[in-house]
Design a protein around this motif. Structure first.
Motif, mmCIF file in Angstrom:
data_model
loop_
_atom_site.group_PDB
_atom_site.id
_atom_site.type_symbol
_atom_site.label_atom_id
_atom_site.label_comp_id
_atom_site.label_asym_id
_atom_site.label_seq_id
_atom_site.Cartn_x
_atom_site.Cartn_y
_atom_site.Cartn_z
ATOM 1 N N PRO A 48 0.829 -1.204 0.000
ATOM 2 C CA PRO A 48 0.000 0.000 0.000
ATOM 3 C C PRO A 48 0.869 1.263 0.000
ATOM 4 N N PRO A 49 0.297 2.424 -0.343
ATOM 5 C CA PRO A 49 1.096 3.656 -0.456
ATOM 6 C C PRO A 49 1.882 3.981 0.816
ATOM 7 N N PRO A 73 -4.333 2.216 -8.491
ATOM 8 C CA PRO A 73 -4.796 3.518 -7.988
ATOM 9 C C PRO A 73 -5.646 3.426 -6.726
ATOM 10 N N GLY A 74 -5.953 2.205 -6.237
ATOM 11 C CA GLY A 74 -6.790 2.118 -5.035
ATOM 12 C C GLY A 74 -7.291 0.709 -4.802
ATOM 13 N N THR A 75 -8.320 0.623 -3.969
ATOM 14 C CA THR A 75 -8.898 -0.688 -3.628
ATOM 15 C C THR A 75 -10.423 -0.623 -3.749
ATOM 16 N N ALA A 86 -15.371 1.927 -3.200
ATOM 17 C CA ALA A 86 -14.020 2.172 -3.725
ATOM 18 C C ALA A 86 -13.240 3.066 -2.768
ATOM 19 N N HIS A 87 -11.955 2.784 -2.631
ATOM 20 C CA HIS A 87 -11.062 3.657 -1.848
ATOM 21 C C HIS A 87 -9.923 4.056 -2.772
ATOM 22 N N THR A 92 -3.380 9.726 -0.740
ATOM 23 C CA THR A 92 -2.407 9.103 0.183
ATOM 24 C C THR A 92 -1.062 9.056 -0.546
ATOM 25 N N PRO A 93 -0.088 9.898 -0.161
ATOM 26 C CA PRO A 93 1.182 9.916 -0.894
ATOM 27 C C PRO A 93 1.798 8.518 -0.940
#
Ligand SMILES: Cc1cc2nc3c(=O)[nH]c(=O)nc-3n(C[C@H](O)[C@H](O)[C@H](O)COP(=O)(O)OP(=O)(O)OC[C@H]3O[C@@H](n4cnc5c(N)ncnc54)[C@H](O)[C@@H]3O)c2cc1C
Length: 373
Positions: A48-49, A73-75, A86-87, A92-93
């Motif tokens: 993760p980021p 780009p996400g989850t 969607a997240h 989130t850097p």
């Protein structure tokens, strides 16, 4: 030949390689002992980021990016309800996460350790021969069958869930649950959506992620004593993935090239450090994959371990205790997060999997891992 070191790190996964790199950067002589032979296949693991800062701190950012792990780009999660939520990682850097090729990732970390000055020994530890004059001596067998001795003042156990060294110091692992993962690789999935998808089910949960080398990893998580036992791994995988409609839709035809059973239980060593040794990564404690935090946690422990070993060499007698206390904090944070994550699902109040999570989340008395079925 006896290779004399300041520190022997056993295990060349993320925890061991990162610890060796951090120690070598500070001028400490370190040997990283990794088993010869091909690394075990690991599919469906993501970074993760939030873990990016740890890769940067190791000075491994350029190497990591050139390895072309799959960006995401996400989850998406069907967790509290069956409607997908969607997240987005945008805020989130650094604004993205990665699905890893674990072999490449682990190799990249070992190269980082070597570039910092660590010596990698491709050998399997046989036994702990002695501890005298403040030095451990381990006998190891290399890939050509030759035996070698490695000596060092400190040993870092980074051997993953086996906790090879700590167990030989009489340390037991205790287990909080019996979670297992059935992981299958689908060569031609129905979608190219790069996002991790997680979906809860009455019997547990499943997730899927595309793989950098192609295909899709689809994994179901359930308790080891689930009544599925008895049928084949492939048929269990098919029925469980088939019962999570969103994951099944992404997988398309449920025809995996291989299905593997892995432990995914939350476990910990009774003690994270002792006289002349400490444990990092999964060797210290292993997390439920729901957290997606095993690798980031391993890199964080590596940094704490290197700091503590540095202080120890400078004469601090509190270094090991401070390290153990920092890991106890990390363990408590992990358990609190896990409680929130599982506590958010109340769709199946009478299903054993969820009853256990909700009950276990409040009582938490670890059972020795030797009780495992
Ligand atoms: C199904 C599943 C999904 C997961 N998904 C994710 C995810 O998405 N994101 C995430 O961050 N984490 C995930 N994890 C957790 C992650 O895999 C671990 O937390 C991480 O690999 C821990 O790194 P480590 O270096 O401590 O241990 P390991 O990666 O297990 O490395 C241990 C190393 O030690 C070596 N070794 C073992 N025994 C010996 C020995 N006797 N002598 C010498 N070497 C030895 C092994 O060869 C290996 O290289 C998942 C775990 C599971 C089970």
């Amino acid at each position: 030949m006896n290779a004399l070191q300041d520190v022997i790190v056993l295990g060349g996964g993320p925890a061991g390689a990162a610890t060796a790199a951090r120690l070598a950067i500070t001028g400490i002589r370190v040997a990283l002992v990794e088993r010869p032979g091909p690394a075990s296949v690991r599919i469906g693991e993501s970074l993760p980021p939030a873990a990016w800062a740890r890769v940067v701190a190791l000075g491994a950012a350029a190497r990591f990016l050139s390895d072309r792990h799959l960006e995401t780009p996400g989850t998406v999660a069907c967790w509290e309800t069956e409607t997908p939520a969607a997240h987005d990682y945008l805020y989130t850097p650094p604004g993205r996460g990665w699905h890893l090729d674990r072999r490449r990732f682990d190799r990249m970390l070992r190269k980082t350790a070597v570039a910092a000055g660590a010596r990698v020994i491709r050998a399997r530890p046989l036994d702990i021969e002695s501890r005298s004059n403040g030095f451990w001596t381990l006998r190891v067998r290399g890939r050509d069958g030759a035996m070698e001795r490695v000596s060092g003042r400190l040993v870092v156990d980074a051997t993953g869930r086996s906790s090879w060294f700590a167990r030989r110091q009489g340390m037991r692992r205790s287990r909080l649950d019996r979670l297992v993962a059935l992981a299958g690789l689908v060569p031609t999935p129905a979608t190219a959506d790069p996002r991790l998808l997680v979906e809860a089910a009455p019997w547990g949960w499943s997730y899927c992620v595309p793989q950098p080398s192609g295909g899709l990893a689809a994994v179901c998580l359930m308790d080891a004593d689930d009544p599925w036992r008895g049928s084949t791994l492939a048929s269990t995988w098919r029925s469980r993935i088939g019962s999570t409609p969103h994951v099944a839709a992404r997988a398309g035809e449920l025809a995996p090239t291989c299905v593997r059973l892995l432990s995914a239980a939350t476990e910990r060593l009774m003690q994270f450090a002792g006289h002349g040794w400490l444990a990092v990564g999964d060797a210290a404690f292993s997390r439920d994959p729901l957290s997606s935090g095993g690798i980031a946690g391993a890199l964080e422990m590596a940094s704490l371990a290197a700091e503590s070993i540095g202080s120890w060499f400078q004469g601090s007698c509190r270094a090991a205790a401070e390290y153990a206390s920092a890991l106890e904090d990390q363990w408590s944070r992990y358990l609190a997060e896990q409680r929130v994550q599982y506590g958010a699902v109340d769709r199946w109040p009478t299903e054993l999997f969820w009853l256990r999570r909700r009950g276990a989340m409040t009582s938490r008395s670890p059972a020795p891992a030797s009780d495992r079925r």
